[in-house]
Design an enzyme around this catalytic site. Sequence first.
Site, PDB file in Angstrom:
ATOM      1  N   SER A 176      38.985  14.310 -32.943  1.00 14.33           N
ATOM      2  CA  SER A 176      39.005  15.159 -31.747  1.00 14.33           C
ATOM      3  C   SER A 176      40.366  15.118 -31.075  1.00 14.33           C
ATOM      4  CB  SER A 176      37.929  14.708 -30.755  1.00 14.33           C
ATOM      5  OG  SER A 176      38.087  13.343 -30.449  1.00 14.33           O
ATOM      6  N   THR A 215      25.488  53.466  -4.409  1.00 10.32           N
ATOM      7  CA  THR A 215      24.339  52.813  -5.029  1.00 10.32           C
ATOM      8  C   THR A 215      24.103  53.612  -6.302  1.00 10.32           C
ATOM      9  OG1 THR A 215      22.728  54.218  -3.923  1.00 10.32           O
ATOM     10  CG2 THR A 215      23.280  52.163  -2.808  1.00 10.32           C
ATOM     11  N   HIS A 216      23.710  52.951  -7.354  1.00 10.07           N
ATOM     12  CA  HIS A 216      23.554  53.594  -8.663  1.00 10.07           C
ATOM     13  C   HIS A 216      24.852  54.267  -9.108  1.00 10.07           C
ATOM     14  CE1 HIS A 216      19.186  53.191  -7.839  1.00 10.07           C
ATOM     15  NE2 HIS A 216      19.538  53.578  -6.626  1.00 10.07           N
ATOM     16  N   SER A 246      50.209  52.677 -23.929  1.00  6.72           N
ATOM     17  CA  SER A 246      49.580  52.891 -25.224  1.00  6.72           C
ATOM     18  C   SER A 246      50.673  53.156 -26.251  1.00  6.72           C
ATOM     19  CB  SER A 246      48.635  54.095 -25.133  1.00  6.72           C
ATOM     20  OG  SER A 246      48.455  54.678 -26.413  1.00  6.72           O
ATOM     21  N   LYS A 281      49.751  57.095 -20.977  1.00  9.54           N
ATOM     22  CA  LYS A 281      48.745  56.119 -20.557  1.00  9.54           C
ATOM     23  C   LYS A 281      49.305  54.957 -19.740  1.00  9.54           C
ATOM     24  CE  LYS A 281      44.889  55.713 -22.266  1.00  9.54           C
ATOM     25  NZ  LYS A 281      43.648  55.837 -21.524  1.00  9.54           N
ATOM     26  N   GLU A 284      40.648  44.467 -17.407  1.00 11.34           N
ATOM     27  CA  GLU A 284      39.750  44.509 -18.566  1.00 11.34           C
ATOM     28  C   GLU A 284      39.627  43.148 -19.244  1.00 11.34           C
ATOM     29  OE1 GLU A 284      39.990  48.931 -20.412  1.00 11.34           O
ATOM     30  OE2 GLU A 284      41.850  47.811 -20.419  1.00 11.34           O
ATOM     31  N   TYR A 293      24.213   7.804 -26.130  1.00  8.00           N
ATOM     32  CA  TYR A 293      25.327   8.622 -26.625  1.00  8.00           C
ATOM     33  C   TYR A 293      25.097   9.069 -28.064  1.00  8.00           C
ATOM     34  CZ  TYR A 293      29.877  10.148 -28.224  1.00  8.00           C
ATOM     35  OH  TYR A 293      30.886  10.898 -28.758  1.00  8.00           O
ATOM     36  N   GLN A 343      30.891  15.107 -28.373  1.00  8.19           N
ATOM     37  CA  GLN A 343      32.308  15.429 -28.557  1.00  8.19           C
ATOM     38  C   GLN A 343      32.538  16.943 -28.492  1.00  8.19           C
ATOM     39  OE1 GLN A 343      34.645  13.008 -31.314  1.00  8.19           O
ATOM     40  NE2 GLN A 343      35.083  14.878 -32.438  1.00  8.19           N
TER      41      GLN A 343
HETATM   42  N1  ARG Z   1      35.631  11.319 -29.205  1.00  6.29           N
HETATM   43  C1  ARG Z   1      34.381  10.862 -28.702  1.00  6.29           C
HETATM   44  C2  ARG Z   1      33.780  11.940 -27.787  1.00  6.29           C
HETATM   45  O1  ARG Z   1      34.457  12.829 -27.466  1.00  6.29           O
HETATM   46  C3  ARG Z   1      34.570   9.618 -27.935  1.00  6.29           C
HETATM   47  C4  ARG Z   1      33.380   8.732 -27.953  1.00  6.29           C
HETATM   48  C5  ARG Z   1      33.150   8.264 -29.340  1.00  6.29           C
HETATM   49  N2  ARG Z   1      32.147   7.272 -29.391  1.00  6.29           N
HETATM   50  C6  ARG Z   1      31.609   6.913 -30.552  1.00  6.29           C
HETATM   51  N3  ARG Z   1      30.717   5.994 -30.532  1.00  6.29           N
HETATM   52  N4  ARG Z   1      31.959   7.450 -31.679  1.00  6.29           N
HETATM   53  O2  ARG Z   1      32.643  11.895 -27.408  1.00  6.29           O
END
Ligand code: ARG
Length: 480
Positions: free
Chosen positions: A25, A157-158, A279, A285, A292, A319, A324
């Site tokens: 991550s 309205t509408h 455009s 344009k 948008e 957990y 993640q």
């Molecule tokens: N990268 C993990 C997360 O975002 C951190 C916690 C990881 N904990 C674990 N037991 N692998 O949640």
Amino acid sequence: MDEKKPWGGRFRRSTDQRVESFTQSVDFDQRLYAHDIRGSIAHARMLAHVGVLSDAEADAIVAGLSQIRGDIEEEVFEWSSALEDVHMNIEHQLIKRIGDVGKKLHTARSRNDQIATDLRLYLRDAVDDTVKAIQSLQDVLLGLAERELSTLMPGFTHLQAAQPVTLGHHIMAWVEMLERDLQRLTETRRRINIMPLGCAALAGTGIPIDREFTARELGFDSLSTNSLDAVSDRDFASEFIAVGALLMIHLSRVAEELILWSSEQFGFVDLGDAFCTGSSIMPQKKNPDVAELTRGKTGRVVGHLMATLMLMKAQPLAYNRDNQEDKQPLFDTVDTVLACLEIMEAMLAQVRFDRRRMRAAAQQGHSTATDLAEYLVTKGVPFRDAHEAVGAAVRYAVDHDMALTDMSLEDLQRFHPAVAEDVLARLTVEGSVKARAHIGGTAPQQVMQAIQSARERLERNRQLTHYVAQGDPRGTTQVG
Ligand code: ARG
């Protein structure tokens, strides 16, 4: 990169490359580095405070972490996806730099309470930034509302012209939407600012820690009171995204109106050359792309809300690595909301309204027919009878291709004998809005009062949110 995993002890074989890139991550959670380091410094100080670390050890850790933070800021820190996430990258570097003392930092802590803490610290800052951005957009809108206090336009309205309103009143409707967003953010912040650190992996820790000490260091209002819930809960993330989604829906409604109003057909507003694009094929344009895109990005944030809600659905305590997946939607929500608030503010600060066209449009569609009915009511006519008589007058006007306001006094009197000379002032668009002078009404004088009290609330909120951001106890009063 072949880094030794901090958790590698019980493993005989190294991680499959594909697993490494699937599970890492660090590519996206490195943006939590400042909050991660802040949490680690507080944790180290707490460990020294309770005597688990010596002061010298804590000092070495704090110095090492501060140096790492400097390197990250200067972009000379080398991130490694073999080290999975922001936490292990930083810890690994710390050990590399200060040696064995660095290995003591992770005492009485797990990445599970660490990431929950980092996210809350991060989101607390994101809330404060969002609040400031909303307040500053409100400033611009309040200025516009005052400038266009008496500008007449059709109220819809509408999407059909219904009754005349003032543009100041319409803009103040946008201000009200944003004010609710501010209130929601402030309430959400209270549930964000609770510290999970010390809950460790899921069951707490056997090391005699002092969680209150760490919470004070980090400016948390209170401690989470159940370790299982604390490490797994992501309600605060969903809640922030939900608040962000509503805020985006408000911005997209404003954007939609600006898109309509800037069209040739409405011609109410010029969004400014600097805020439109051309455009590649049609030379004439001038497109309202900023509005948008703001409207379009709303879908993204609403999608992030679904993603984070579904992420938590049916997760057993405590957990799970699923969590993640909370980061990208959360970060993108923060980025999107802030970007949209900023660009909409910049665009609105320089728009020009075409008062002449707006006023002309306000007069169309027999928009003061309700005023004629109300006029008759003031002469003692029951409302239903008045409605019937005015309906007949409108039908006559339509048949003769004229506006209700073009009819002479004698014409009008044919539809109801109670009509007298003073009716003519009531049938103008100015007369119509002027009559709506009650709280919440569109009369310029009433809108000015609404602007003044919105300004006072904004200043009060600014003061309070400043206290809240500083952790000043004066910030505990309800904002809103
Ligand atoms: N990268 C993990 C997360 O975002 C951190 C916690 C990881 N904990 C674990 N037991 N692998 O949640």
